[in-house]
Scaffold this active site. Structure first.
Site, mmCIF file in Angstrom:
data_model
loop_
_atom_site.group_PDB
_atom_site.id
_atom_site.type_symbol
_atom_site.label_atom_id
_atom_site.label_comp_id
_atom_site.label_asym_id
_atom_site.label_seq_id
_atom_site.Cartn_x
_atom_site.Cartn_y
_atom_site.Cartn_z
ATOM 1 N N HIS A 33 0.852 -1.210 -0.059
ATOM 2 C CA HIS A 33 -0.105 0.031 0.021
ATOM 3 C C HIS A 33 0.884 0.996 -0.024
ATOM 4 C CE1 HIS A 33 -3.376 2.156 2.112
ATOM 5 N NE2 HIS A 33 -3.211 2.924 1.117
ATOM 6 N N HIS B 152 -8.119 -8.205 5.925
ATOM 7 C CA HIS B 152 -8.047 -7.258 7.033
ATOM 8 C C HIS B 152 -8.300 -7.931 8.439
ATOM 9 C CE1 HIS B 152 -7.142 -3.207 8.225
ATOM 10 N NE2 HIS B 152 -8.104 -3.503 9.209
ATOM 11 N N GLU C 296 -2.108 -1.427 -3.472
ATOM 12 C CA GLU C 296 -3.112 -0.680 -2.893
ATOM 13 C C GLU C 296 -2.779 0.763 -2.607
ATOM 14 O OE1 GLU C 296 -4.937 -4.125 0.534
ATOM 15 O OE2 GLU C 296 -3.423 -2.329 1.328
#
Length: 256
Positions: free
Chosen positions: A48, A199, A75
């Site tokens: 990310h 997550h 991400e």
């Protein structure tokens, strides 16, 4: 009933970069971690690039794309800057996520219903460049319906609420969150979307969710890196892979 395809494991290397940046310098190197994770059984690597560059940096993304032998999942927030970087990097996939500077980690899913006008151009530009776009969303019927309308081929279901409820011992909430995930995966699959999830997953929750035949990929980082402090990165990846495979062995259906 038929057996679904093997569940893919994407390993997120953000937290290797977090550790590096805590002291500065170049070590530990997230690219080295990515290569080791792939050797241990990861099917892809996720990273990310946040707007504040708090962990992964621009050169990390470039090096990951150049050096890893498996798909790179980039991400990012759907900003003009990030779209431009993604188009230059040309990863296999881009997962669009919400981003707030004050959060420690991504705290919720994208509001694709409220932000569809802003998201549509980013999805179109990335898709036209041959980049597979996924949307990180809650297992909410309206969000899933809008994701399908936006023609992003993939959604990633936010599993944080379910995992947190389990950790906190809130069994009723965990059960309710689990049922939302099950229903959301089925809805998305029926709408023609490829379904990923991630997550907060650990060995136990990854094994449980792996039994959902509609889900094709799990993206996991923090737990794997935390376990790696005690058992080593290769061992934590292998143990996660084994947990997912055990769960997948219990899945039937959704073979297309």
């Amino acid at each position: 009933m038929s057996h679904p395809p093997k569940l893919r494991l994407g390993v997120n290397v953000d937290h290797i970069a977090t550790l590096r940046n805590a002291r500065g310098g170049r070590a530990p190197d997230p690219v080295r971690a990515a290569l080791l994770a792939i050797e241990a059984g990861a099917d892809g690597i996720t990273a990310h690039l946040r707007e504040d560059r708090r962990h992964i940096r621009d050169d990390d993304m470039a090096r990951l794309k150049a050096q890893i032998s498996r798909p790179l999942n980039f991400e990012m927030a759907a900003t003009e800057e990030m779209v431009r970087i993604a188009l230059a990097t040309k990863p296999h996939a881009c997962c669009l996520v919400p981003e707030r500077r004050e959060e420690l980690t991504t705290e919720g899913g994208l509001d694709v219903v409220g932000q569809h006008n802003a998201l549509a151009p980013a999805i179109a530009r990335l898709s036209e460049a041959g980049i597979r776009v996924s949307l990180f969303i809650a297992a909410d019927p309206a969000q899933i319906e809008m994701a399908a309308r936006l023609r992003a081929p993939v959604i990633e279901i936010h599993t944080g609420g379910w995992c947190d409820a389990i950790t906190d011992g809130h069994h009723d909430k965990a059960d309710a969150e689990w049922q939302r995930i099950v229903a959301g995966a089925r809805q998305a699959y029926a709408a023609g979307l490829e379904v990923h999830a991630g997550h907060g997953l650990d060995y136990a929750t990854a094994e449980q969710i792996a039994a959902l035949p509609e889900i094709r990929e799990l993206n996991i980082g923090y737990f794997i890196m935390g376990e790696a402090l005690f058992v080593g990165l290769a061992e934590s990846v292998r143990t996660m892979r084994a947990a997912m495979d055990r769960g997948r062995d219990r899945a039937t259906g959704a073979t297309a």
